[in-house]
Design an enzyme around this catalytic site. Structure first.
Site, PDB file in Angstrom:
ATOM      1  N   LYS A   1       0.817  -1.231   0.000  1.00 24.84           N
ATOM      2  CA  LYS A   1       0.000   0.000   0.000  1.00 24.84           C
ATOM      3  C   LYS A   1       0.838   1.264   0.000  1.00 24.84           C
ATOM      4  O   LYS A   1       0.493   2.249  -0.640  1.00 24.84           O
ATOM      5  CB  LYS A   1      -0.993  -0.006   1.168  1.00 24.84           C
ATOM      6  CG  LYS A   1      -0.405  -0.349   2.525  1.00 24.84           C
ATOM      7  CD  LYS A   1      -0.615  -1.796   2.881  1.00 24.84           C
ATOM      8  CE  LYS A   1       0.351  -2.222   3.947  1.00 24.84           C
ATOM      9  NZ  LYS A   1      -0.170  -3.057   4.971  1.00 24.84           N
TER      10      LYS A   1
ATOM     11  N   GLY B   1       1.574 -11.373  13.105  1.00 24.12           N
ATOM     12  CA  GLY B   1       1.869 -11.002  11.718  1.00 24.12           C
ATOM     13  C   GLY B   1       0.921  -9.950  11.175  1.00 24.12           C
ATOM     14  O   GLY B   1       0.762  -9.805   9.962  1.00 24.12           O
TER      15      GLY B   1
ATOM     16  N   ILE C   1     -11.180  -8.127   2.344  1.00 22.36           N
ATOM     17  CA  ILE C   1     -12.408  -7.483   1.823  1.00 22.36           C
ATOM     18  C   ILE C   1     -12.167  -7.031   0.377  1.00 22.36           C
ATOM     19  O   ILE C   1     -11.244  -6.266   0.123  1.00 22.36           O
ATOM     20  CB  ILE C   1     -12.795  -6.232   2.657  1.00 22.36           C
ATOM     21  CG1 ILE C   1     -12.903  -6.571   4.147  1.00 22.36           C
ATOM     22  CG2 ILE C   1     -14.095  -5.620   2.145  1.00 22.36           C
ATOM     23  CD1 ILE C   1     -13.220  -5.357   5.033  1.00 22.36           C
TER      24      ILE C   1
ATOM     25  N   LYS D   1      -3.849   3.422   2.509  1.00 20.48           N
ATOM     26  CA  LYS D   1      -5.010   2.683   1.987  1.00 20.48           C
ATOM     27  C   LYS D   1      -6.088   3.658   1.511  1.00 20.48           C
ATOM     28  O   LYS D   1      -6.704   3.453   0.467  1.00 20.48           O
ATOM     29  CB  LYS D   1      -5.546   1.735   3.059  1.00 20.48           C
ATOM     30  CG  LYS D   1      -4.577   0.568   3.327  1.00 20.48           C
ATOM     31  CD  LYS D   1      -4.916  -0.187   4.582  1.00 20.48           C
ATOM     32  CE  LYS D   1      -3.979  -1.377   4.774  1.00 20.48           C
ATOM     33  NZ  LYS D   1      -4.023  -1.925   6.130  1.00 20.48           N
TER      34      LYS D   1
ATOM     35  N   GLU E   1      -5.544  -5.820  -4.818  1.00 20.29           N
ATOM     36  CA  GLU E   1      -6.656  -5.902  -3.865  1.00 20.29           C
ATOM     37  C   GLU E   1      -6.162  -6.100  -2.431  1.00 20.29           C
ATOM     38  O   GLU E   1      -6.749  -5.576  -1.478  1.00 20.29           O
ATOM     39  CB  GLU E   1      -7.580  -7.068  -4.266  1.00 20.29           C
ATOM     40  CG  GLU E   1      -8.864  -7.169  -3.499  1.00 20.29           C
ATOM     41  CD  GLU E   1      -9.765  -5.936  -3.652  1.00 20.29           C
ATOM     42  OE1 GLU E   1     -10.359  -5.772  -4.714  1.00 20.29           O
ATOM     43  OE2 GLU E   1      -9.862  -5.143  -2.684  1.00 20.29           O
TER      44      GLU E   1
ATOM     45  N   GLY F   1      -3.001 -10.285   8.335  1.00 20.17           N
ATOM     46  CA  GLY F   1      -2.657 -11.672   8.646  1.00 20.17           C
ATOM     47  C   GLY F   1      -2.394 -12.471   7.377  1.00 20.17           C
ATOM     48  O   GLY F   1      -2.781 -12.068   6.275  1.00 20.17           O
TER      49      GLY F   1
ATOM     50  N   ASP G   1      -0.442   3.797   7.657  1.00 16.51           N
ATOM     51  CA  ASP G   1      -0.911   2.661   6.855  1.00 16.51           C
ATOM     52  C   ASP G   1      -2.358   2.910   6.405  1.00 16.51           C
ATOM     53  O   ASP G   1      -2.699   2.702   5.241  1.00 16.51           O
ATOM     54  CB  ASP G   1      -0.800   1.378   7.699  1.00 16.51           C
ATOM     55  CG  ASP G   1      -1.265   0.155   6.948  1.00 16.51           C
ATOM     56  OD1 ASP G   1      -0.504  -0.351   6.110  1.00 16.51           O
ATOM     57  OD2 ASP G   1      -2.416  -0.280   7.178  1.00 16.51           O
TER      58      ASP G   1
ATOM     59  N   GLU H   1       2.959  -3.844  10.646  1.00 17.91           N
ATOM     60  CA  GLU H   1       4.040  -3.568   9.695  1.00 17.91           C
ATOM     61  C   GLU H   1       5.369  -3.805  10.409  1.00 17.91           C
ATOM     62  O   GLU H   1       5.434  -3.762  11.639  1.00 17.91           O
ATOM     63  CB  GLU H   1       3.968  -2.101   9.249  1.00 17.91           C
ATOM     64  CG  GLU H   1       2.690  -1.730   8.540  1.00 17.91           C
ATOM     65  CD  GLU H   1       2.468  -2.545   7.277  1.00 17.91           C
ATOM     66  OE1 GLU H   1       3.282  -2.467   6.353  1.00 17.91           O
ATOM     67  OE2 GLU H   1       1.463  -3.279   7.220  1.00 17.91           O
TER      68      GLU H   1
HETATM   69  N1  HSE Z   1      -0.315  -3.674   9.072  1.00 17.30           N
HETATM   70  C1  HSE Z   1      -1.477  -3.807   8.275  1.00 17.30           C
HETATM   71  C2  HSE Z   1      -2.693  -3.791   9.159  1.00 17.30           C
HETATM   72  C3  HSE Z   1      -1.400  -5.071   7.475  1.00 17.30           C
HETATM   73  O1  HSE Z   1      -2.542  -3.992  10.360  1.00 17.30           O
HETATM   74  O2  HSE Z   1      -3.797  -3.577   8.677  1.00 17.30           O
HETATM   75  C4  HSE Z   1      -2.503  -5.225   6.461  1.00 17.30           C
HETATM   76  O3  HSE Z   1      -2.467  -4.211   5.494  1.00 17.30           O
END
Ligand code: HSE
Length: 405
Positions: free
Chosen positions: A99, A181, A130, A199, A123, A297, A195, A184
């Site tokens: 992203k 996981g 989603i 997006k 996507e 994830g 983040d 970031e």
């Molecule tokens: N670090 C991002 C989040 C990962 O927690 O949404 C998914 O884009």
């Protein structure tokens, strides 16, 4: 066009999502997709699969005529952009989940798609499982999209849920988000709202046809939230959610920002907890719609990458229809309702507000609740003070300002 029976993937990165994609493909026999080579950076990291797949030389993938799809799942956004550029110039279809890279290079990526006529799908870069980009692409053509708001970062939603419900500390919740996981590799990008902003930058292109620079969009994360406002929120049965939103102000002006928001049980966001993301769209005729799914994830993200790989086999590509239909741009000329918590070292003058509904001072801290012009808020010195916490209190469409000057 890529033949469904002959998908040969060159994969960049074998972290959480890369390994997730490997596992997902093994369990998807219907799609004859084969990961032919994996390019990684770290020479010392133990690998859970046969080492014969790995290389440290990117050109071994980018210039391999047997590879027809490049899947880019690395962390470094600038290195990712270089990979995507070369892959596209070599006529390969590209799938990415990066992203930051997409948001920061959107204009160039649009040009590259035009120049080389190759599909570039991403996507997985927004809300993981989603299918929001494809929905925005294919829908809302004639029924004008009025607004879009979403919990688009899984880590912060997980942290906010765990600290509020399980009463664990912020640090512990962040560590869990990292272990699972979700976060970031630089978790500041999650907790400071970057983040979510990347997006939102991508969603703006598909929802409103706007190519914005991420710097144009104000982002406030969850890092400033303190015990006082979290206690007040809990006492009043509110939840705090980090929400990215974009809203049409007039025909060609759109408001867009990322801020923590107080939501009550009437809001659909109230029930979006843990690592889930939720996106609400509102259109002129359909009214509200809501999309929900896991937002981070290994498997939820890999599922979106898998869907993009499959889409390349029927030559699906983004058309960015809204860019041709509309010429919208961002504006900071609107009013929002906020709750601002501050201490005695940083004053928040009431005179900065259009109206103040509550003002409170105590030894624990002070707060002010009121309506403020967005441009005024983001340019004020106090809003830049990291000790001052600002939350949106109303989910209503921001009002445009009738300036009396
Ligand atoms: N670090 C991002 C989040 C990962 O927690 O949404 C998914 O884009």
């Amino acid at each position: 066009m890529i033949n469904r029976q002959n998908i040969n993937i060159g994969l960049f990165g074998f972290g959480v999502v890369g390994k997730g994609l490997w596992d997902v493909l093994e369990q998807t026999p219907g799609l004859k997709a084969n990961i032919r080579r994996i390019c990684v950076k770290n020479h010392d990291k133990p690998r859970p699969i046969d080492l014969k797949y790995f290389t440290f030389e990117k050109d071994e993938l980018l210039f391999d005529p047997g590879i027809n799809i490049i899947v880019e799942l690395i962390d470094d956004s600038e290195a990712a952009f270089e990979i995507v550029k070369v892959a596209m110039s070599n006529g390969k279809g590209v799938v990415s989940a990066n992203k930051k890279m997409i948001a920061e290079h959107l204009e160039e990526l649009l040009d590259l798609q035009k120049k080389y006529q190759v599909p570039f799908l991403y996507e997985a870069a927004c809300c993981a499982s989603i299918p929001i980009i494809r929905n925005l692409e294919e829908y809302y053509d004639n029924d004008l999209l009025v607004s879009l708001a979403g919990i688009v970062n899984g880590s912060t939603n997980y942290i906010l849920s765990k600290t509020a419900e399980d009463k664990i500390s912020y640090e512990e919740a962040l560590m869990l988000a990292q272990q699972k996981g979700y976060a970031e590799s630089n978790p500041a990008l999650d907790v400071e709202g970057y983040d979510a902003k990347y997006k939102l930058t991508i969603l703006l292109a598909h929802a409103f046809g706007i190519t914005a620079e991420p710097e144009q969009i104000y982002n406030l994360g969850i890092q400033r939230l303190g015990p006082m406002e979290l206690r007040i929120a809990a006492e009043k049965s509110y939840k705090v959610k980090l929400i990215a939103q974009a809203c049409r102000l007039s025909d060609n002006k759109v408001a867009a920002f990322v801020m923590p928001q107080l939501v009550n049980e009437k809001s659909l966001f109230f029930s979006v907890n843990d690592v889930f993301n939720g996106v609400q769209t509102e259109t002129s005729f359909a009214d509200k719609q809501f999309f929900m799914g896991k937002g981070a994830g290994a498997f939820p993200t890999a599922s979106a990458v898998l869907s993009d790989i499959s889409a390349l086999t029927y030559d699906y590509r983004y058309e960015y229809k809204k860019m041709a239909q509309q010429s919208s741009c961002l504006s900071n000329d609107f009013l929002i309702d906020v709750f601002v918590r501050y201490n005695n070292t940083g004053d928040v003058p009431s005179s900065d507000f259009i109206s103040v509904t509550e003002k409170y001072k105590s030894l624990e801290g002070n707060y002010i609740v009121g309506k403020i012009h967005f441009e005024k808020l983001i340019n004020s010195d106090w809003a830049k003070n990291p000790d001052i916490s600002i939350l949106l209190t109303s989910a209503t469409v921001p009002q445009t300002v009738e300036l009396s000057v």
